[in-house]
Design a protein around this motif. Structure first.
Motif, PDB file in Angstrom:
ATOM      1  N   ALA A  30       0.843  -1.204   0.000  1.00  0.00           N
ATOM      2  CA  ALA A  30       0.000   0.000   0.000  1.00  0.00           C
ATOM      3  C   ALA A  30       0.874   1.247   0.000  1.00  0.00           C
ATOM      4  O   ALA A  30       2.090   1.170   0.187  1.00  0.00           O
ATOM      5  CB  ALA A  30      -0.935   0.017   1.210  1.00  0.00           C
ATOM      6  N   GLY A  31       0.253   2.362  -0.200  1.00  0.00           N
ATOM      7  CA  GLY A  31       0.940   3.660  -0.231  1.00  0.00           C
ATOM      8  C   GLY A  31      -0.076   4.655  -0.749  1.00  0.00           C
ATOM      9  O   GLY A  31      -0.923   4.283  -1.568  1.00  0.00           O
ATOM     10  N   ASP A  32      -0.006   5.910  -0.317  1.00  0.00           N
ATOM     11  CA  ASP A  32      -1.131   6.816  -0.576  1.00  0.00           C
ATOM     12  C   ASP A  32      -1.496   6.932  -2.060  1.00  0.00           C
ATOM     13  O   ASP A  32      -2.656   6.821  -2.430  1.00  0.00           O
ATOM     14  CB  ASP A  32      -0.874   8.190   0.064  1.00  0.00           C
ATOM     15  N   THR A  33      -0.494   7.134  -2.926  1.00  0.00           N
ATOM     16  CA  THR A  33      -0.813   7.315  -4.355  1.00  0.00           C
ATOM     17  C   THR A  33      -1.290   6.002  -4.992  1.00  0.00           C
ATOM     18  O   THR A  33      -2.142   6.017  -5.886  1.00  0.00           O
ATOM     19  CB  THR A  33       0.408   7.859  -5.130  1.00  0.00           C
ATOM     20  N   ILE A 191      -6.007  20.186 -10.498  1.00  0.00           N
ATOM     21  CA  ILE A 191      -6.993  19.788  -9.482  1.00  0.00           C
ATOM     22  C   ILE A 191      -6.225  19.539  -8.190  1.00  0.00           C
ATOM     23  O   ILE A 191      -5.272  18.750  -8.180  1.00  0.00           O
ATOM     24  CB  ILE A 191      -7.717  18.482  -9.901  1.00  0.00           C
ATOM     25  N   VAL A 192      -6.626  20.202  -7.106  1.00  0.00           N
ATOM     26  CA  VAL A 192      -5.941  20.003  -5.824  1.00  0.00           C
ATOM     27  C   VAL A 192      -6.951  19.489  -4.802  1.00  0.00           C
ATOM     28  O   VAL A 192      -8.064  20.018  -4.687  1.00  0.00           O
ATOM     29  CB  VAL A 192      -5.227  21.292  -5.368  1.00  0.00           C
ATOM     30  N   LEU A 193      -6.569  18.417  -4.092  1.00  0.00           N
ATOM     31  CA  LEU A 193      -7.482  17.691  -3.204  1.00  0.00           C
ATOM     32  C   LEU A 193      -6.905  17.594  -1.791  1.00  0.00           C
ATOM     33  O   LEU A 193      -6.528  16.513  -1.336  1.00  0.00           O
ATOM     34  CB  LEU A 193      -7.721  16.278  -3.793  1.00  0.00           C
ATOM     35  N   PRO A 194      -6.831  18.714  -1.074  1.00  0.00           N
ATOM     36  CA  PRO A 194      -6.206  18.712   0.251  1.00  0.00           C
ATOM     37  C   PRO A 194      -7.170  18.246   1.340  1.00  0.00           C
ATOM     38  O   PRO A 194      -8.369  18.096   1.101  1.00  0.00           O
ATOM     39  CB  PRO A 194      -5.892  20.195   0.455  1.00  0.00           C
ATOM     40  N   THR A 195      -6.643  18.051   2.534  1.00  0.00           N
ATOM     41  CA  THR A 195      -7.452  17.744   3.723  1.00  0.00           C
ATOM     42  C   THR A 195      -7.233  18.865   4.731  1.00  0.00           C
ATOM     43  O   THR A 195      -6.078  19.210   5.030  1.00  0.00           O
ATOM     44  CB  THR A 195      -7.012  16.402   4.318  1.00  0.00           C
ATOM     45  N   PHE A 196      -8.318  19.415   5.278  1.00  0.00           N
ATOM     46  CA  PHE A 196      -8.189  20.599   6.118  1.00  0.00           C
ATOM     47  C   PHE A 196      -7.216  20.430   7.297  1.00  0.00           C
ATOM     48  O   PHE A 196      -6.338  21.283   7.486  1.00  0.00           O
ATOM     49  CB  PHE A 196      -9.566  21.094   6.588  1.00  0.00           C
ATOM     50  N   PRO A 197      -7.303  19.361   8.104  1.00  0.00           N
ATOM     51  CA  PRO A 197      -6.373  19.296   9.249  1.00  0.00           C
ATOM     52  C   PRO A 197      -4.900  19.312   8.822  1.00  0.00           C
ATOM     53  O   PRO A 197      -4.064  19.927   9.498  1.00  0.00           O
ATOM     54  CB  PRO A 197      -6.742  17.978   9.940  1.00  0.00           C
ATOM     55  N   ASP A 198      -4.570  18.678   7.685  1.00  0.00           N
ATOM     56  CA  ASP A 198      -3.178  18.698   7.189  1.00  0.00           C
ATOM     57  C   ASP A 198      -2.768  20.127   6.821  1.00  0.00           C
ATOM     58  O   ASP A 198      -1.658  20.579   7.124  1.00  0.00           O
ATOM     59  CB  ASP A 198      -3.022  17.856   5.905  1.00  0.00           C
ATOM     60  N   GLY A 256      -6.548   5.314   4.506  1.00  0.00           N
ATOM     61  CA  GLY A 256      -6.758   5.403   3.061  1.00  0.00           C
ATOM     62  C   GLY A 256      -8.066   6.058   2.660  1.00  0.00           C
ATOM     63  O   GLY A 256      -8.395   6.107   1.470  1.00  0.00           O
ATOM     64  N   ALA A 257      -8.820   6.614   3.626  1.00  0.00           N
ATOM     65  CA  ALA A 257     -10.121   7.223   3.293  1.00  0.00           C
ATOM     66  C   ALA A 257      -9.927   8.393   2.320  1.00  0.00           C
ATOM     67  O   ALA A 257     -10.641   8.514   1.314  1.00  0.00           O
ATOM     68  CB  ALA A 257     -10.825   7.701   4.551  1.00  0.00           C
ATOM     69  N   GLY A 258      -8.960   9.244   2.620  1.00  0.00           N
ATOM     70  CA  GLY A 258      -8.725  10.399   1.756  1.00  0.00           C
ATOM     71  C   GLY A 258      -8.256   9.972   0.375  1.00  0.00           C
ATOM     72  O   GLY A 258      -8.617  10.591  -0.641  1.00  0.00           O
ATOM     73  N   ALA A 286     -15.223   6.709  -0.366  1.00  0.00           N
ATOM     74  CA  ALA A 286     -14.448   6.720   0.885  1.00  0.00           C
ATOM     75  C   ALA A 286     -15.197   5.976   1.990  1.00  0.00           C
ATOM     76  O   ALA A 286     -14.581   5.270   2.802  1.00  0.00           O
ATOM     77  CB  ALA A 286     -14.168   8.160   1.309  1.00  0.00           C
ATOM     78  N   ALA A 287     -16.528   6.112   2.007  1.00  0.00           N
ATOM     79  CA  ALA A 287     -17.317   5.454   3.055  1.00  0.00           C
ATOM     80  C   ALA A 287     -17.146   3.934   2.984  1.00  0.00           C
ATOM     81  O   ALA A 287     -17.151   3.250   4.017  1.00  0.00           O
ATOM     82  CB  ALA A 287     -18.789   5.827   2.921  1.00  0.00           C
TER      83      ALA A 287
END
Ligand SMILES: Nc1ncnc2c1ncn2[C@@H]1O[C@H](COP(=O)(O)OP(=O)(O)OP(=O)(O)O)[C@@H](O)[C@H]1O
Ligand SMILES: [Mg+2]
Length: 315
Positions: A30-33, A191-198, A256-258, A286-287
């Motif tokens: 596994a790995g994020d990308t 296209i940028v797909l950030p997560t707010f807490p990060d 891996g939800a994000g 994601a759900a």
């Protein structure tokens, strides 16, 4: 004849050790990308999908390649580095809290830009190239420049570049340096797909709206700010909207939800949906992932959750 669309994700997939029972471990990959490409593979069955990385020449690198092939994922012109090995991480549980131990500082993937011509070839003729801040963080500065240049060239040739900053403080020498390098990637992203807490941790953004405004000011036209179980904010076609998270009954593991969200979003966009409609599909995708252990849900589960076959138009 409809031309096959090509998609690539660029980064590091690691060996994953999980489910320790005494001293018996299960090995996964596994790995994020890779997690995002996995969702794209599931949701866009007609597309060609490549994972762009660098491999070692050991048994475990062969296993990585076989795993990709078994799941219909190629690896384009990714180099093989003599003597190198994949990175490894182990997941340990203390009650329900998960913690991660990494052995990745000399992983083969850090050399994914070691052959600039091969990297450019891997990124040619693509509809979409996907990269994350973790990919940037594992490279040294010259390699990061080569990657960002290659993304810029691909973009000039018509490839959509999608980027999740996925800030992980421990991978960067300093916060200022991470900001500088992530800003350089924003400059070549569609296209940028950030997560707010990060983003809040990295830039001190006070709200998801502030994250969106800052990234829009950097010249990015399409943005989705994720925020766990809260609404996602969407900027699409000059209009800001929101998309509420799906209620996941039986959430057991948010790993891996994000990444799955990003896969669902990009699949829907490539199927012609607008930003808010694509974010709804992304939440549903994601759900499904938060209801299984690990980052990679079975393809069928992802397809059902996303609603494959119910898109207004198929890519
Ligand atoms: N506890 C949860 N229950 C249901 N859905 C969730 C939960 N956590 C996350 N999600 C879904 O996953 C999406 C992405 O989650 P989040 O904002 O935590 O991403 P992330 O921090 O990028 O995750 P990652 O750890 O993969 O980088 C959310 O928009 C939501 O749809
Ligand atoms: Mg993330």
């Amino acid at each position: 004849m409809v031309k096959e669309i090509g998609l690539a994700a660029i980064g590091e997939c690691m060996l994953e050790l999980s489910a320790a029972q005494n001293d018996t471990w299960r090995m996964g990959i596994a790995g994020d990308t890779l997690n995002t490409l996995w969702a794209l593979r599931a949701l866009l069955p007609g597309a060609r999908c490549d994972y762009v990385t660098a491999f070692g020449d050991d048994h475990f690198s062969e296993r990585q390649k076989a795993f990709l092939a078994e799941n219909g994922i190629g690896y384009a012109s990714s180099p093989v580095i003599p003597g190198a090995r994949p990175g490894l991480y182990a997941i340990t549980l203390d009650g329900v809290e998960r913690s991660f131990t990494y052995w990745r500082s000399d992983s083969a993937a850090r050399q994914l830009a070691s052959d600039p011509a091969a990297l450019e070839k891997s990124l040619s003729n693509l509809r979409l190239a996907y990269v994350s801040g973790i990919t940037l963080a594992i490279l040294d500065e010259p390699a990061r420049r080569i990657l960002i240049d290659a993304l810029g060239k691909a973009r000039n040739a018509g490839t959509l570049v999608a980027f999740d900053p996925n800030y992980r403080a421990r991978l960067w020498a300093s916060r200022d340096y991470a900001q500088q390098e992530i800003n350089a990637a924003l400059a070549v992203s569609d296209i940028v797909l950030p997560t707010f807490p990060d983003e809040s941790e990295l830039y001190g953004d006070a709200s998801p709206e502030a994250t969106m405004q800052r990234i829009a000011s950097a010249g990015v036209a399409e943005i989705v700010v994720k925020n766990g179980t809260e609404d996602a904010l969407v900027l699409f076609d000059g209009i800001a909207g929101t998309s509420p998270a799906s209620r996941a009954e039986g959430a057991i593991d948010t790993t891996g939800a994000g990444d799955a969200f990003n896969g669902g979003y990009l699949a829907a966009r490539l199927n012609g949906m607008d930003g808010v409609a694509a974010a709804h599909r992304a939440h549903s995708t994601a759900a499904a992932v938060v209801c299984v252990r690990g980052a990679l849900a079975p393809f069928d589960l992802l397809r059902t959750a996303y609603g494959c076959g119910t898109e207004p138009s198929a890519a």
